[in-house]
Design a protein around this motif. Structure first.
Motif, mmCIF file in Angstrom:
data_model
loop_
_atom_site.group_PDB
_atom_site.id
_atom_site.type_symbol
_atom_site.label_atom_id
_atom_site.label_comp_id
_atom_site.label_asym_id
_atom_site.label_seq_id
_atom_site.Cartn_x
_atom_site.Cartn_y
_atom_site.Cartn_z
ATOM 1 N N MET A 91 -47.543 50.671 83.151
ATOM 2 C CA MET A 91 -47.115 50.086 81.888
ATOM 3 C C MET A 91 -47.225 48.566 81.837
ATOM 4 N N GLU A 92 -47.991 47.949 82.728
ATOM 5 C CA GLU A 92 -48.139 46.499 82.672
ATOM 6 C C GLU A 92 -48.698 46.058 81.312
ATOM 7 N N GLN A 93 -48.243 44.909 80.858
ATOM 8 C CA GLN A 93 -48.671 44.368 79.565
ATOM 9 C C GLN A 93 -50.145 44.001 79.611
ATOM 10 N N GLY A 94 -50.884 44.412 78.557
ATOM 11 C CA GLY A 94 -52.266 43.992 78.426
ATOM 12 C C GLY A 94 -52.357 42.653 77.713
ATOM 13 N N VAL A 95 -53.525 42.062 77.730
ATOM 14 C CA VAL A 95 -53.738 40.768 77.076
ATOM 15 C C VAL A 95 -53.644 40.941 75.561
ATOM 16 N N LEU A 96 -52.931 40.026 74.891
ATOM 17 C CA LEU A 96 -52.799 40.050 73.432
ATOM 18 C C LEU A 96 -53.888 39.184 72.812
ATOM 19 N N THR A 97 -54.665 39.788 71.921
ATOM 20 C CA THR A 97 -55.776 39.098 71.277
ATOM 21 C C THR A 97 -55.485 38.945 69.786
ATOM 22 N N GLU A 98 -55.660 37.741 69.278
ATOM 23 C CA GLU A 98 -55.383 37.481 67.861
ATOM 24 C C GLU A 98 -56.551 37.951 67.001
ATOM 25 N N THR A 99 -56.243 38.702 65.932
ATOM 26 C CA THR A 99 -57.265 39.199 65.013
ATOM 27 C C THR A 99 -57.080 38.678 63.598
ATOM 28 N N ASN A 100 -55.852 38.236 63.267
ATOM 29 C CA ASN A 100 -55.507 37.731 61.924
ATOM 30 C C ASN A 100 -55.596 38.800 60.838
ATOM 31 N N LEU A 101 -55.613 40.076 61.216
ATOM 32 C CA LEU A 101 -55.577 41.162 60.242
ATOM 33 C C LEU A 101 -54.136 41.642 60.089
ATOM 34 N N SER A 102 -53.681 41.781 58.864
ATOM 35 C CA SER A 102 -52.280 42.139 58.632
ATOM 36 C C SER A 102 -51.958 43.544 59.125
ATOM 37 N N THR A 103 -52.955 44.410 59.213
ATOM 38 C CA THR A 103 -52.712 45.793 59.656
ATOM 39 C C THR A 103 -52.756 45.942 61.169
ATOM 40 N N ASP A 104 -53.111 44.878 61.879
ATOM 41 C CA ASP A 104 -53.141 44.928 63.341
ATOM 42 C C ASP A 104 -51.785 44.484 63.888
ATOM 43 N N LEU A 105 -51.200 45.322 64.740
ATOM 44 C CA LEU A 105 -49.888 45.032 65.311
ATOM 45 C C LEU A 105 -49.938 45.214 66.821
ATOM 46 N N ALA A 106 -49.139 44.418 67.497
ATOM 47 C CA ALA A 106 -49.032 44.529 68.948
ATOM 48 C C ALA A 106 -47.573 44.414 69.346
ATOM 49 N N ILE A 107 -47.222 45.058 70.444
ATOM 50 C CA ILE A 107 -45.870 44.979 70.991
ATOM 51 C C ILE A 107 -45.915 44.122 72.243
ATOM 52 N N ASP A 108 -45.129 43.079 72.245
ATOM 53 C CA ASP A 108 -44.985 42.235 73.424
ATOM 54 C C ASP A 108 -43.701 42.656 74.123
ATOM 55 N N GLY A 109 -43.827 43.443 75.184
ATOM 56 C CA GLY A 109 -42.662 43.971 75.870
ATOM 57 C C GLY A 109 -42.786 45.466 76.089
ATOM 58 N N ASP A 110 -41.702 46.065 76.527
ATOM 59 C CA ASP A 110 -41.684 47.472 76.918
ATOM 60 C C ASP A 110 -41.296 48.336 75.722
ATOM 61 N N ASN A 153 -51.434 51.278 70.753
ATOM 62 C CA ASN A 153 -52.611 50.859 69.987
ATOM 63 C C ASN A 153 -52.196 50.564 68.552
ATOM 64 N N GLY A 154 -52.062 49.290 68.227
ATOM 65 C CA GLY A 154 -51.615 48.891 66.895
ATOM 66 C C GLY A 154 -52.747 48.607 65.927
ATOM 67 N N HIS A 165 -50.061 54.074 52.767
ATOM 68 C CA HIS A 165 -49.359 54.300 54.019
ATOM 69 C C HIS A 165 -50.091 53.613 55.166
ATOM 70 N N LEU A 166 -49.311 53.091 56.105
ATOM 71 C CA LEU A 166 -49.877 52.529 57.321
ATOM 72 C C LEU A 166 -50.086 53.673 58.314
ATOM 73 N N ALA A 167 -51.319 53.791 58.832
ATOM 74 C CA ALA A 167 -51.656 54.948 59.676
ATOM 75 C C ALA A 167 -52.571 54.532 60.811
ATOM 76 N N THR A 168 -52.646 55.401 61.821
ATOM 77 C CA THR A 168 -53.561 55.183 62.933
ATOM 78 C C THR A 168 -54.975 55.561 62.507
ATOM 79 N N SER A 169 -55.937 55.254 63.368
ATOM 80 C CA SER A 169 -57.333 55.568 63.045
ATOM 81 C C SER A 169 -57.571 57.070 62.979
ATOM 82 N N SER A 170 -56.713 57.872 63.639
ATOM 83 C CA SER A 170 -56.873 59.325 63.608
ATOM 84 C C SER A 170 -55.959 59.999 62.581
#
Length: 286
Positions: free
Chosen positions: A81-100, A118-119, A134-139
């Motif tokens: 569960m180590e944190q992966g690198v956070l990359t900025e995309t500037n898209l409002s629908t892209d979300l990331a969790i910093d932490g556990d 996967n945000g 609605h906000l949804a995943t790619s699947s």
């Protein structure tokens, strides 16, 4: 001789499984939110070959007999569960969790509970209300709020999500209008990730008994306290316009793969030598 061949054969199967898992990690090097799998080995059944009592000499400290195993097996893969690198995309629908933590997603009926890091989300039309998206995943799984409702954004509205997961919508047709507060993202902490099972597309499930255990799965609260214990200083933040990359380290994985491959070759050689010795013994008897 048969024991040597069995031990080598079983060990080769376990090493092949480890190679497959390592290959899977490398293949998902660029998969958003992917968490690498790690493996460990366990001994299989061992037997004790006893020696004659004549070997019991005065002053001998070792026990009479030899421990003989039949190889190893791969235990259940462990989700790292180590944190992966956070990359900025500037898209409002892209979300990331910093932490556990994990985003909880699922179906409208609430019967499906899935978790993801996967945000890379998207806005999809609502089936029963043309006025919202609605906000949804790619699947196709819907992102949930704390009320177990889908995140619904009114048409002609932009939205922002703060670090605690609160969702606000702004009317594009009337910029001066007060923003609408649409609830809070459901972010859960899972204290026993070893129970998580992959459902594909960076989605994970949990056994039913684990899902119902509040000591193993719990969610953030409405006050922005992103930890179960107020004394716990481990912060969880939701970052909009960012994506978390895979936590796979390519150089480490390639090094581990080479070591596993060498171990496989050595075990294969042991099997070949045992087979050769068995043939020699058979020829001597004949």
């Amino acid at each position: 001789m048969n024991s040597s061949m069995i031990s080598a054969m079983v060990s080769m199967q376990a090493l092949q499984q480890k190679l497959n898992i390592q290959s899977h990690n490398v293949a998902n090097l660029n998969t958003t939110g992917y968490k690498k799998l790690d493996t460990s080995f366990q001994d299989l059944l061992t037997t004790r070959v006893n020696q004659v009592d004549d070997f019991q000499l005065e002053g001998r400290k070792t026990s009479l007999g030899v421990q003989e195993g039949v190889g190893i097996r791969v235990s259940n893969p462990i989700l790292m569960m180590e944190q992966g690198v956070l990359t900025e995309t500037n898209l409002s629908t892209d979300l990331a969790i910093d932490g556990d933590g994990f985003f909880e997603v699922g179906t409208l009926d609430g019967n499906e509970r899935l978790f993801t890091r996967n945000g890379s989300f998207q806005l999809v039309p609502s089936f029963d209300n043309p006025e919202v998206m609605h906000l949804a995943t790619s699947s196709g799984q819907l992102v949930k709020t704390l009320d177990n409702e889908p995140v619904s954004i009114p048409v002609n509205h932009d939205f922002t999500i703060d670090e605690t997961g609160r969702i606000f919508a702004y009317n594009n047709l009337n910029p001066g209008e007060e923003p609408l507060e649409l609830g809070q993202l459901k972010v859960v902490r899972i204290l026993s990730p070893q129970y998580m099972q992959s459902a594909g597309n960076s989605l994970y499930t949990l056994p039913e008994d684990i899902l119902e255990d509040p000591t193993l799965v719990y969610q953030i609260d409405q006050d922005g306290n992103l930890t179960k214990d107020p004394e716990d200083k481990t912060n969880i933040r939701v970052l909009q316009g960012f994506l978390e990359q895979s936590n796979v380290n390519l150089s480490e994985e390639m090094t581990e793969m080479m070591m596993t491959q060498r171990a496989f070759q050595l075990t294969s050689k042991a099997y070949s030598n045992a087979e050769t010795m068995m043939k020699l013994a058979a020829n001597l008897r004949s």
